[in-house]
Motif scaffolding. Structure first.
Motif, PDB file in Angstrom:
ATOM      1  N   ARG A 630       0.828  -1.213   0.000  1.00  0.00           N
ATOM      2  CA  ARG A 630       0.000   0.000   0.000  1.00  0.00           C
ATOM      3  C   ARG A 630       0.864   1.266   0.000  1.00  0.00           C
ATOM      4  NH1 ARG A 630      -5.275  -0.775   1.894  1.00  0.00           N
ATOM      5  NH2 ARG A 630      -6.096  -2.439   0.591  1.00  0.00           N
ATOM      6  N   TYR A 631       2.054   1.129   0.503  1.00  0.00           N
ATOM      7  CA  TYR A 631       2.948   2.276   0.558  1.00  0.00           C
ATOM      8  C   TYR A 631       3.194   2.817  -0.854  1.00  0.00           C
ATOM      9  CZ  TYR A 631       7.108   5.062   1.332  1.00  0.00           C
ATOM     10  OH  TYR A 631       8.014   6.092   1.353  1.00  0.00           O
ATOM     11  N   GLN A 633       1.201   2.129  -3.477  1.00  0.00           N
ATOM     12  CA  GLN A 633      -0.078   2.455  -4.116  1.00  0.00           C
ATOM     13  C   GLN A 633      -0.680   3.651  -3.390  1.00  0.00           C
ATOM     14  OE1 GLN A 633      -3.374   0.033  -3.263  1.00  0.00           O
ATOM     15  NE2 GLN A 633      -4.293   0.187  -5.268  1.00  0.00           N
ATOM     16  N   ASN A 634      -0.151   4.844  -3.679  1.00  0.00           N
ATOM     17  CA  ASN A 634      -0.569   5.999  -2.912  1.00  0.00           C
ATOM     18  C   ASN A 634      -1.529   6.894  -3.676  1.00  0.00           C
ATOM     19  OD1 ASN A 634       1.171   6.902  -4.776  1.00  0.00           O
ATOM     20  ND2 ASN A 634       2.827   7.361  -3.341  1.00  0.00           N
ATOM     21  N   SER A 636      -1.067   8.649  -6.332  1.00  0.00           N
ATOM     22  CA  SER A 636      -0.505   9.828  -6.994  1.00  0.00           C
ATOM     23  C   SER A 636      -0.017   9.439  -8.384  1.00  0.00           C
ATOM     24  CB  SER A 636       0.636  10.378  -6.138  1.00  0.00           C
ATOM     25  OG  SER A 636       1.666  10.859  -6.968  1.00  0.00           O
TER      26      SER A 636
END
Lengths: 655, 309
Positions: A630-631, A633-634, A636
């Motif tokens: 998830r880090y 998949q932010n 942006s």
């Protein structure tokens, strides 16, 4: 010329939605023009299929591809021609139905995008089945999948619809991912994206390719453990969209499996066994889940799982035939299975259109508030009844023809092999018998609860018949069902072309018509209809038309109320109990403790066990496992572009 | 497909159309004897049919055309099935390869419209009856099919005239146990499909406890006559299946074969009568268990054939 024609037809269908999307809404001319263009484009496609049947194979049309060193190939072979028939017919019928069903006045927020993407999806399916290389196939596949998403989400102001659309696109992308895997392996084995027999298809890589194809395309088709997206997507989509999704789009999954199975020069026996086994499970459990439903479209959706199961059973038998070199099993299995593709496309889209016509006037999909609609909407009721008889595989309609071919194939398994475990395949025959009986139970329930008896609500008592644009397409589909049921021999030429194309290069493959002699079916169907007519005439002659009318006999009770009728849940109760190990019905029953019990409620639901007990926990577990990801998949876009750049640079360095 | 119009065909059609109502009389007579009564005349069903055909009818105002189509279809399918299966001779007027499946599905079509006609009345009781009929059919049909698979394996064919033809008589010496198991399971199917005790009681006084009879409560006059005639045909068809399965009606002498066959169906009817007199009706929840039991019995027969050959 046929390949150019089909290309024109496909592109025409893709562009057909533009008038509806741009022209002013007031006169409804845009929608009408769109439907007209789609029908015309599909008629051109139908002519191309006919020409292909007469003229035989033609030179393929090729284009340079955007990816260097590859080309896009359009060529209609027997398999493509066979799958084109339902695509062209059903999408044309459903688009005409949509004219009245999805009026701009009733759906101001989606009346433009529905015809637009309806056309794109129809054309994409046409191109999908004539593509002869992985690139065009994937492009058409993804166009179809995404336009279907927009169609499912037509009523995206409803939260349930949005959930169904998300589930659909998640499952669909799983299928696409598998398809990418399949064609990547194809490319690594043959050095090209083009379809054809892979001579060196052995070992684990071939097995992985086959598994990816079966489970990926099987997800799209809705084979049992992978069917989880299907019930909600089919029930939330507009009915004419459900008709093409269930009638045609899920068949594209079957097409994918069938097409990939032509790549392998020889098929291991185990593959055929697995396919046949999963087909049987899918058929039995699909219909069992259908019986417990109250939502008419969810019920029909589960029947798609059942019928896909029957189709896959035929395919499994044919694969077993290829593994053991038994031409009769191949012909009966693939012939029966693929004829069932046609038949299911016809009667299931007919049933979805009929359900749409009911929903249009009732404003709900809940069968428990319907009843007695046959008196108020006789055309819809009779079309639906014919579709119901057909889907149960009962004579004299088309479902029976394809099922008898599969049955015959399964019986042949017993007779042609003296001994060995292969004989266990014949056990699918009693399985098919269970499916037939369950389907009959389920559909008499639907017909009885929705159309027969007395109306259960005011809305049902004041329902009105659908207009011509809705009844017309249903009648066309009814005619096709009856025609295949009465004259199955007429399908043999196209079936034979399909079988030849599926068994590339194999000798000694007989015609479907010689493996199973179809003329007796015509004669028996004729006799059956004649006897029924004679019986009706006899009743008329005995003056049944002027018989006095009275109250229904309810054990002497003089004021029966519609609420006393058996409902859809009560009809299904015993069968749901028999299958409760799989269905896990949720029952809220009142417990009576006092002498004078108060008002109580009884409720029962059958939810999708596979989705709730297996898929969702697995997804949650998977999310937990990849939580560190998830880090990255932010959300942006700039970061995502950076990742792409980094990977490309890495690939350059690695080369 | 059609055998030439021989004497056997003529006898076949005549027997199939005229003989079935007699079986109902036989069952009633056996039950009467067990009950210590004199009972109805043996030909009572024929009198009933004659009477019903001449009666007027009353139709429920809730119904549509499906209500009257139900009896018509159940009769039409009954007649067709009786012309597909072999009777006293290993031939049938409408035999073709694959007719085994057609026969089962024709019975399914008859059932479909009988249930539809019941639901058309909007009566709670008739809905109840059709729900039960639908449930039990789902369990009975595979039993019939497993038996047919055993026979198809033994005779190497899937046409009724071979599957239940002279080949069965030869198969008895090789696969006695398997065929016995099929025989037992098919007798259970006969009892279920024809709504007999212990699965259903055609003569009960409570609508609540019936299955088949409750579905036809609203039919009257000629339509009821068609239902009665159709039911007798169905009973005859299943009795014929059992008699052909024994392989006794294959002596080679045509006259003796027809005699054995007709006696055989009467014996089956007597057996049904004996069961009805000696047993009580099962409780409703135990019926599925009994049917699954019959299926398991038939399945054992199937396994035996797979291993033996």
């Amino acid at each position: 010329m046929t390949n150019e024609l089909i290309l024109v037809s496909g592109i025409g269908a893709i562009l057909s939605g533009i008038p509806a999307a741009v022209l002013p809404a007031r006169f409804r001319i845009g929608q009408a023009l769109s439907a007209l263009v789609l029908v015309f484009a599909n008629a051109v496609g139908g002519y191309a299929v006919f020409q292909r049947l007469i003229q035989g194979p033609q030179a393929a049309v090729t284009f340079p591809s955007p990816i260097a060193g590859a080309r896009l190939i359009v060529d209609m072979d027997g398999l493509s021609a066979f799958f084109l028939v339902p695509v062209l017919l059903v999408t044309a019928a459903a688009s005409v139905f949509g004219l009245e069903y999805w009026k701009s006045s009733e759906h101001p927020q989606s009346f433009r995008r529905v015809p637009l993407f309806f056309g794109i999806m129809s054309g994409a399916m046409t191109l999908l089945v004539v593509a002869q290389d992985g690139l065009l196939f994937l492009a058409a596949w993804e166009t179809m999948a995404v336009s279907a998403l927009i169609l499912v989400a037509a009523e995206d102001h409803i939260a349930e619809t949005r959930r169904a659309a998300w589930l659909y696109i998640a499952a669909s992308h799983f299928a696409t991912l598998c398809a990418f895997g399949v064609f990547t392996i194809l490319r690594s084995m043959t050095g090209s994206w083009e379809f054809g027999v892979i001579e060196n298809a052995h070992g684990p890589l071939a097995a992985i390719m086959a598994a990816l194809a079966f489970f990926g395309f099987g997800t799209k088709a809705g084979i049992m453990p992978m069917h989880v997206w299907l019930p909600s997507a089919h029930s939330q989509a507009p009915s004419h969209v459900s008709a093409i999704m269930s009638g045609v789009m899920i068949k594209m999954g079957i097409y994918g499996i069938v097409r990939v199975s032509t790549f392998f020069p020889d098929i291991p026996l185990a593959w055929g066994g697995i396919v046949l086994g999963l087909g049987t499970v899918s058929a039995i459990l699909g219909v069992a889940f259908a019986i417990g439903q109250h939502d008419i479209k969810r019920l029909l959706a589960y029947h798609s799982v059942e019928n896909i199961g029957i189709i896959v059973m035929g395919l499994g038998l044919a694969l077993i035939g290829r593994a053991t070199h038994q031409p009769a099993w191949i012909v009966l299995g693939i012939g029966g299975g693929m004829l069932h593709v046609w038949n299911h496309a016809l009667f299931k889209s007919l049933l979805f259109l009929g359900a749409g016509s009911v929903i249009h006037t009732m404003g709900t999909r809940n069968m428990e508030v319907m009843g007695g609609l046959a008196k108020r909407m006789p055309w819809t009721a009779n079309c639906f009844l014919i579709g119901a008889v057909a889907i149960c595989g009962l004579p004299p309609l088309n479902g029976f023809v394809s099922e008898i071919l599969i049955y015959t194939g399964l019986f042949r398994v017993l007779q042609d092999t003296p001994q060995g475990p292969v004989q266990a395949a014949a056990l699918a025959a009693p399985g098919l018998a269970v499916v037939g009986a369950l389907a009959a139970a389920c559909f008499i329930k639907v017909v009885g609860v929705v159309f027969l008896g007395a109306p259960r609500s005011d809305r049902a008592a004041t329902a009105h018949e659908a207009g011509r644009a809705m009844v017309g397409p249903m009648l066309v589909l009814v005619l096709c069902c009856v025609a295949i049921g009465l004259l199955p021999a007429a399908c043999v030429p196209l079936l034979d072309t399909m079988v030849t194309s599926w068994t590339v290069g194999a000798d000694g493959i007989p015609s479907v018509g010689t493996e199973f002699y179809l003329t007796p079916i015509t004669i028996m169907a004729g006799l059956l209809i004649a006897l029924c007519l004679a019986g009706c005439l006899a009743l008329r002659w005995r003056g049944i038309a002027d018989a006095p009318r009275g109250l229904t006999w309810d054990c002497g009770y003089a004021a029966p109320s519609p609420r006393m009728q058996y409902t859809s849940s009560s009809f299904a109760e015993m069968l749901v109990k028999l299958f409760r190990w799989a269905l896990q019905p949720v029952v809220h029953a009142p417990s009576i403790r006092e002498l004078f019990p108060q008002r109580a409620r009884f409720e029962s639901h059958v939810n999708d066990t596979v989705l709730e007990k297996a898929v969702m926990p697995a997804v949650r577990g998977g999310l937990w496992l990849v939580r560190w990801g998830r880090y990255f998949q932010n959300g942006s876009l700039q970061a995502y572009l950076l990742y792409i750049l980094a990977i490309i640079v890495f690939l350059f360095l690695w080369q | 497909m059609f055998s030439s119009l021989s004497l056997h065909t003529i006898i076949h059609v005549a027997v199939a159309l005229l003989f079935p109502p007699l079986l109902l009389g036989v069952i009633n007579r056996v039950k009467a004897v067990f009950g210590g009564r004199r009972g109805q005349p043996l030909l009572q069903a024929y009198y009933d049919l004659w009477k019903l055909m001449h009666k007027d009818s009353v139709i429920s105002q809730t119904t549509t055309w499906v209500f009257l189509f139900g009896p018509v279809v159940s009769l039409a399918t009954g007649i067709l099935v009786a012309l597909i299966i072999p009777l006293g001779h290993a031939s049938a007027p409408l035999a073709f390869a694959g007719d085994v499946i057609l026969a089962v599905y024709l019975l399914g079509l008859g059932r479909f419209f009988t249930m539809g006609a019941a639901l058309d009345t909007g009566s709670a009781f008739e809905g109840m009856g059709s729900a039960r009929e639908a449930t039990f059919a789902c369990l009975a049909e595979p039993v019939l099919f497993i038996g047919l698979l055993v026979l198809a394996k033994l005779t190497g064919s899937f046409s009724m005239i071979d599957v239940l033809g002279d080949g069965v008589a030869e198969a008895w010496s090789g696969a006695t146990v398997a065929l016995l198991l099929v025989l037992v399971s098919w007798f259970v199917v006969l009892l279920v499909e024809n709504s007999r005790i212990p699965f259903d009681d055609p003569n009960t006084h409570l609508e609540l406890t019936m299955i088949h009879e409750v579905m036809v409560l609203d039919h009257s006059g000629p339509a009821l006559g068609m239902i009665l005639y159709g039911a007798s045909l169905k009973l005859f068809v299943f009795a014929a299946l059992l008699v052909r399965l024994t392989g006794l009606a294959a002596t080679g002498n045509p006259l003796a074969d027809w005699g054995i066959f007709l006696t055989g169906t009467i014996v089956v009817a007597c057996l049904v009568g004996v069961v009805e007199s000696a047993m009580a009706r099962f409780r409703l929840p135990t019926i599925p268990a009994a049917l699954v039991g019959a299926g398991v019995v038939a399945f054992f027969g199937f396994l035996l054939v797979m291993i033996e050959l």
